[in-house]
Design a protein around this motif. Structure first.
Motif, PDB file in Angstrom:
ATOM      1  N   GLY A   1      -1.634   5.394  14.272  1.00 21.68           N
ATOM      2  CA  GLY A   1      -0.861   4.478  13.459  1.00 21.68           C
ATOM      3  C   GLY A   1      -1.174   3.032  13.798  1.00 21.68           C
ATOM      4  N   ILE A   2      -1.303   2.186  12.772  1.00 19.18           N
ATOM      5  CA  ILE A   2      -1.598   0.770  13.017  1.00 19.18           C
ATOM      6  C   ILE A   2      -0.682  -0.147  12.200  1.00 19.18           C
ATOM      7  CG2 ILE A   2      -3.987   1.056  13.751  1.00 19.18           C
ATOM      8  CD1 ILE A   2      -4.855   0.490  10.864  1.00 19.18           C
TER       9      ILE A   2
ATOM     10  N   ALA B   1     -11.917   5.190  20.849  1.00 19.92           N
ATOM     11  CA  ALA B   1     -12.734   6.275  20.293  1.00 19.92           C
ATOM     12  C   ALA B   1     -12.347   6.666  18.879  1.00 19.92           C
ATOM     13  CB  ALA B   1     -12.635   7.501  21.201  1.00 19.92           C
ATOM     14  N   GLY B   2     -11.121   6.391  18.459  1.00 15.69           N
ATOM     15  CA  GLY B   2     -10.694   6.791  17.126  1.00 15.69           C
ATOM     16  C   GLY B   2      -9.382   6.143  16.751  1.00 15.69           C
ATOM     17  N   ILE B   3      -9.144   6.001  15.440  1.00 11.66           N
ATOM     18  CA  ILE B   3      -7.917   5.391  14.931  1.00 11.66           C
ATOM     19  C   ILE B   3      -7.395   6.234  13.776  1.00 11.66           C
ATOM     20  CG2 ILE B   3      -6.875   3.340  13.886  1.00 11.66           C
ATOM     21  CD1 ILE B   3      -9.246   1.731  15.115  1.00 11.66           C
ATOM     22  N   TYR B   4      -6.157   6.708  13.914  1.00 11.46           N
ATOM     23  CA  TYR B   4      -5.511   7.460  12.834  1.00 11.46           C
ATOM     24  C   TYR B   4      -4.597   6.536  12.054  1.00 11.46           C
ATOM     25  CZ  TYR B   4      -1.544   9.894  10.782  1.00 11.46           C
ATOM     26  OH  TYR B   4      -0.532  10.282   9.942  1.00 11.46           O
ATOM     27  N   GLU B   5      -4.730   6.537  10.740  1.00 12.21           N
ATOM     28  CA  GLU B   5      -3.838   5.781   9.871  1.00 12.21           C
ATOM     29  C   GLU B   5      -3.885   6.395   8.471  1.00 12.21           C
ATOM     30  OE1 GLU B   5      -1.295   3.880   7.971  1.00 12.21           O
ATOM     31  OE2 GLU B   5      -1.475   3.339  10.099  1.00 12.21           O
ATOM     32  N   PRO B   6      -2.752   6.875   7.952  1.00  3.64           N
ATOM     33  CA  PRO B   6      -2.750   7.510   6.630  1.00  3.64           C
ATOM     34  C   PRO B   6      -2.884   6.527   5.467  1.00  3.64           C
ATOM     35  CG  PRO B   6      -0.538   7.467   7.537  1.00  3.64           C
ATOM     36  CD  PRO B   6      -1.441   6.979   8.615  1.00  3.64           C
ATOM     37  N   ASP B   7      -2.590   5.253   5.686  1.00  2.00           N
ATOM     38  CA  ASP B   7      -2.631   4.254   4.626  1.00  2.00           C
ATOM     39  C   ASP B   7      -4.063   3.717   4.497  1.00  2.00           C
ATOM     40  OD1 ASP B   7      -2.469   1.967   3.041  1.00  2.00           O
ATOM     41  OD2 ASP B   7      -0.530   1.355   3.843  1.00  2.00           O
TER      42      ASP B   7
ATOM     43  N   LEU C   1     -14.610   4.916  12.855  1.00  2.23           N
ATOM     44  CA  LEU C   1     -13.529   5.076  13.837  1.00  2.23           C
ATOM     45  C   LEU C   1     -12.262   5.644  13.212  1.00  2.23           C
ATOM     46  CD1 LEU C   1     -13.497   1.826  16.064  1.00  2.23           C
ATOM     47  CD2 LEU C   1     -14.008   4.153  16.814  1.00  2.23           C
ATOM     48  N   PHE C   2     -12.116   5.520  11.885  1.00  7.78           N
ATOM     49  CA  PHE C   2     -10.841   5.789  11.230  1.00  7.78           C
ATOM     50  C   PHE C   2     -10.738   7.209  10.668  1.00  7.78           C
ATOM     51  CE2 PHE C   2     -11.156   1.249  11.420  1.00  7.78           C
ATOM     52  CZ  PHE C   2      -9.860   0.813  11.603  1.00  7.78           C
ATOM     53  N   TYR C   3      -9.529   7.749  10.795  1.00  7.89           N
ATOM     54  CA  TYR C   3      -9.201   9.082  10.276  1.00  7.89           C
ATOM     55  C   TYR C   3      -7.861   8.994   9.566  1.00  7.89           C
ATOM     56  CZ  TYR C   3     -12.739  10.795  13.579  1.00  7.89           C
ATOM     57  OH  TYR C   3     -13.910  11.028  14.270  1.00  7.89           O
TER      58      TYR C   3
ATOM     59  N   GLU D   1      11.104 -13.610   8.668  1.00 11.25           N
ATOM     60  CA  GLU D   1      10.986 -15.051   8.881  1.00 11.25           C
ATOM     61  C   GLU D   1       9.763 -15.430   9.717  1.00 11.25           C
ATOM     62  OE1 GLU D   1      15.323 -14.276   8.039  1.00 11.25           O
ATOM     63  OE2 GLU D   1      13.666 -13.264   9.028  1.00 11.25           O
ATOM     64  N   ILE D   2       9.389 -14.592  10.667  1.00  6.76           N
ATOM     65  CA  ILE D   2       8.236 -14.929  11.517  1.00  6.76           C
ATOM     66  C   ILE D   2       6.919 -14.425  10.929  1.00  6.76           C
ATOM     67  CG2 ILE D   2       9.669 -14.961  13.597  1.00  6.76           C
ATOM     68  CD1 ILE D   2       8.290 -12.303  14.413  1.00  6.76           C
ATOM     69  N   GLY D   3       6.980 -13.755   9.763  1.00 10.01           N
ATOM     70  CA  GLY D   3       5.747 -13.384   9.075  1.00 10.01           C
ATOM     71  C   GLY D   3       5.197 -12.009   9.381  1.00 10.01           C
ATOM     72  N   CYS D   4       6.054 -11.041   9.742  1.00 10.47           N
ATOM     73  CA  CYS D   4       5.568  -9.672   9.949  1.00 10.47           C
ATOM     74  C   CYS D   4       4.979  -9.131   8.644  1.00 10.47           C
ATOM     75  CB  CYS D   4       6.711  -8.762  10.415  1.00 10.47           C
ATOM     76  SG  CYS D   4       7.244  -9.074  12.115  1.00 10.47           S
ATOM     77  N   SER D   5       3.975  -8.282   8.760  1.00 10.07           N
ATOM     78  CA  SER D   5       3.275  -7.761   7.591  1.00 10.07           C
ATOM     79  C   SER D   5       4.178  -6.864   6.753  1.00 10.07           C
ATOM     80  CB  SER D   5       2.047  -6.961   8.034  1.00 10.07           C
ATOM     81  OG  SER D   5       2.457  -5.751   8.670  1.00 10.07           O
ATOM     82  N   PRO D   6       3.869  -6.690   5.471  1.00  8.10           N
ATOM     83  CA  PRO D   6       4.662  -5.788   4.620  1.00  8.10           C
ATOM     84  C   PRO D   6       4.699  -4.361   5.163  1.00  8.10           C
ATOM     85  CG  PRO D   6       3.214  -7.150   3.275  1.00  8.10           C
ATOM     86  CD  PRO D   6       2.822  -7.393   4.702  1.00  8.10           C
ATOM     87  N   GLU D   7       3.574  -3.896   5.729  1.00  2.00           N
ATOM     88  CA  GLU D   7       3.518  -2.531   6.278  1.00  2.00           C
ATOM     89  C   GLU D   7       4.472  -2.382   7.462  1.00  2.00           C
ATOM     90  OE1 GLU D   7      -0.173  -3.708   4.268  1.00  2.00           O
ATOM     91  OE2 GLU D   7       0.811  -4.529   6.065  1.00  2.00           O
ATOM     92  N   PHE D   8       4.561  -3.425   8.279  1.00  2.00           N
ATOM     93  CA  PHE D   8       5.449  -3.429   9.437  1.00  2.00           C
ATOM     94  C   PHE D   8       6.907  -3.502   8.978  1.00  2.00           C
ATOM     95  CE2 PHE D   8       6.154  -5.754  13.787  1.00  2.00           C
ATOM     96  CZ  PHE D   8       6.822  -4.644  14.276  1.00  2.00           C
ATOM     97  N   LEU D   9       7.192  -4.438   8.079  1.00  2.00           N
ATOM     98  CA  LEU D   9       8.559  -4.619   7.585  1.00  2.00           C
ATOM     99  C   LEU D   9       9.095  -3.365   6.912  1.00  2.00           C
ATOM    100  CD1 LEU D   9       8.444  -8.213   6.060  1.00  2.00           C
ATOM    101  CD2 LEU D   9       9.871  -7.460   7.968  1.00  2.00           C
ATOM    102  N   ALA D  10       8.234  -2.613   6.247  1.00  2.00           N
ATOM    103  CA  ALA D  10       8.670  -1.442   5.479  1.00  2.00           C
ATOM    104  C   ALA D  10       9.411  -0.442   6.349  1.00  2.00           C
ATOM    105  CB  ALA D  10       7.464  -0.780   4.820  1.00  2.00           C
ATOM    106  N   TRP D  11       8.961  -0.258   7.593  1.00  2.00           N
ATOM    107  CA  TRP D  11       9.674   0.706   8.453  1.00  2.00           C
ATOM    108  C   TRP D  11      10.578   0.023   9.475  1.00  2.00           C
ATOM    109  CZ3 TRP D  11       9.011   0.390  13.642  1.00  2.00           C
ATOM    110  CH2 TRP D  11       7.791  -0.082  14.168  1.00  2.00           C
ATOM    111  N   LEU D  12      10.262  -1.215   9.858  1.00  2.00           N
ATOM    112  CA  LEU D  12      11.076  -1.921  10.852  1.00  2.00           C
ATOM    113  C   LEU D  12      12.483  -2.194  10.326  1.00  2.00           C
ATOM    114  CD1 LEU D  12      10.990  -3.265  13.690  1.00  2.00           C
ATOM    115  CD2 LEU D  12      10.261  -5.369  12.545  1.00  2.00           C
ATOM    116  N   THR D  13      12.619  -2.295   9.009  1.00  2.00           N
ATOM    117  CA  THR D  13      13.920  -2.576   8.399  1.00  2.00           C
ATOM    118  C   THR D  13      14.515  -1.341   7.724  1.00  2.00           C
ATOM    119  OG1 THR D  13      12.849  -3.323   6.351  1.00  2.00           O
ATOM    120  CG2 THR D  13      13.286  -4.988   8.025  1.00  2.00           C
ATOM    121  N   ASP D  14      14.035  -0.162   8.151  1.00  2.00           N
ATOM    122  CA  ASP D  14      14.522   1.103   7.606  1.00  2.00           C
ATOM    123  C   ASP D  14      15.390   1.797   8.655  1.00  2.00           C
ATOM    124  OD1 ASP D  14      14.305   4.153   7.222  1.00  2.00           O
ATOM    125  OD2 ASP D  14      13.520   3.384   5.321  1.00  2.00           O
TER     126      ASP D  14
END
Length: 360
Positions: free
Chosen positions: A26-27, A47-53, A70-72, A179-192
């Motif tokens: 997850g990233i 060695a590898g990065i998992y991210e479904p998006d 690197l991505f899966y 307010e500090i500019g977190c990304s939309p991907e971060f905000l989507a779950w951080l505020t859930d």
């Protein structure tokens, strides 16, 4: 026999010298840049990065100039393909359990971003899996790297300086993730409320619970009382943006003030004992005074003054290689972070019910 012993020692030394092979699960977390943009120091091999998006993958490839190979998009596929020694979880807090469920049976160590889990049931499951499969399960906090925090632990250990802890006040937070500019991907779950478990109470309340658990050497609190507020319901309609948590022990109390409403970023604490106090206003400053001193003393503290890992991935590599042992109730430990989730869950229930919640 001597030949076999020599071969074994040479093999052990060779393994010790090799970089630890890690993968990322997850990233979407804003902190993922700590590993994605980390300079190659020879201690970690990504060695590898998992991210479904897939859109986020494309964005990350461009931003960090990483090879697409690197991505899966499937976690289990990545784990079987790259066979990492450790995995760094940078997805939602809710996803931490999924990562441990995939890694533990494969014997892969895991470091998750704070807090350990969204619920006590999740945390207990993660703890059980890590213990059963003999993996190290670490939880990473920015304050774990602070020389001022490490020095505070040392001074409290020396009871002659501050004496017995009676009250600790911890402030953590910032102006708010949007307010500090977190990304939309971060905000989507951080505020859930499900994916993060709450708002500021979870996001920043965990720091205070983590530090207090270390200060109290893992002692179980008696009760937790919490009040949460929504000062900005139009910005954060689903979760709290401010929390005050009182954690009561038999002979001490901790007041945790976690907020997305501070006028600036802050991570600071005040520790009061019956012989003196210790203030840590930032990562490298301490103000101390005890009953034998007429004046408070302020000084700078650096990693050179006290043993502290200012890079969490260096610490992870040392743990994986057996060079470091996580102390019981140390800030990264399973025991500590299981207690953190107990405190947060009690705080969430207290805020909901308006009543003090006993820790059973």
């Amino acid at each position: 026999m001597r030949l076999l012993l020599s071969i074994f020692l040479l093999l052990s030394l060779h393994i010790q010298a090799q970089p630890v092979k890690v993968a990322v699960a997850g990233i979407s977390h804003g902190h993922s840049g700590w590993i994605l943009g980390r300079a190659n120091k020879g201690d970690i091999e990504l060695a590898g990065i998992y991210e479904p998006d897939t859109a986020l993958i494309r964005q990350t490839v461009r931003r960090y100039k990483l090879p697409e190979k690197l991505f899966y998009t499937n976690l289990n596929t990545m784990l079987d393909a790259v066979k990492p020694e450790a995995v760094l979880a940078f997805g939602s807090v809710y996803s931490h359990l999924e990562v441990v469920e995939a890694c533990a049976p494969r014997g892969i160590h895991v470091m998750v971003e704070k807090p350990m889990a969204t619920t006590l049931a999740q945390a207990l499951r993660m703890d059980s899996l890590a213990t059963k499969h003999n993996i190290r399960l670490l939880t990473n906090y920015e304050t774990s790297w602070y020389p001022s925090v490490a020095k505070t632990f040392q001074l409290v250990q020396d009871s002659a300086f501050a004496g017995t802890i009676r009250k600790v006040v911890i402030h953590d937070g910032h102006q708010g993730p949007k307010e500090i500019g977190c990304s939309p991907e971060f905000l989507a779950w951080l505020t859930d409320p499900v994916l993060n478990g709450g708002g500021a109470l979870i996001d920043f309340g965990c720091y205070g619970a983590n530090i207090m658990t270390t200060l109290m050497k893992g002692q179980k609190p008696l009760a937790v009382t919490a009040v949460t507020r929504q000062y900005k319901p139009s910005v954060y309609p689903k979760v709290d943006d401010d929390a005050t948590i009182i954690v009561d022990y038999a002979d001490a109390q901790c007041i945790i003030q976690a907020s997305w409403n501070w006028p600036f970023n802050r991570k600071d604490m005040e520790v009061y004992g019956d012989k003196g106090y210790i203030f840590a206003p930032d990562a490298k400053t301490l103000t101390t005074r005890n009953s034998t001193k007429n004046e408070a003393q302020t000084r700078k503290v650096t990693a050179a003054d006290i043993k502290v890992f200012e890079d969490p991935f260096v610490y992870l590599a040392a743990v994986v290689r057996g060079k470091e042992t996580i102390p019981p109730y140390g800030v990264y430990s399973q025991e500590n972070n299981l207690m953190v989730v107990r405190i947060l869950e009690a705080a969430r229930e207290s805020a909901r019910s308006g009543k003090t919640v006993e820790i059973k």
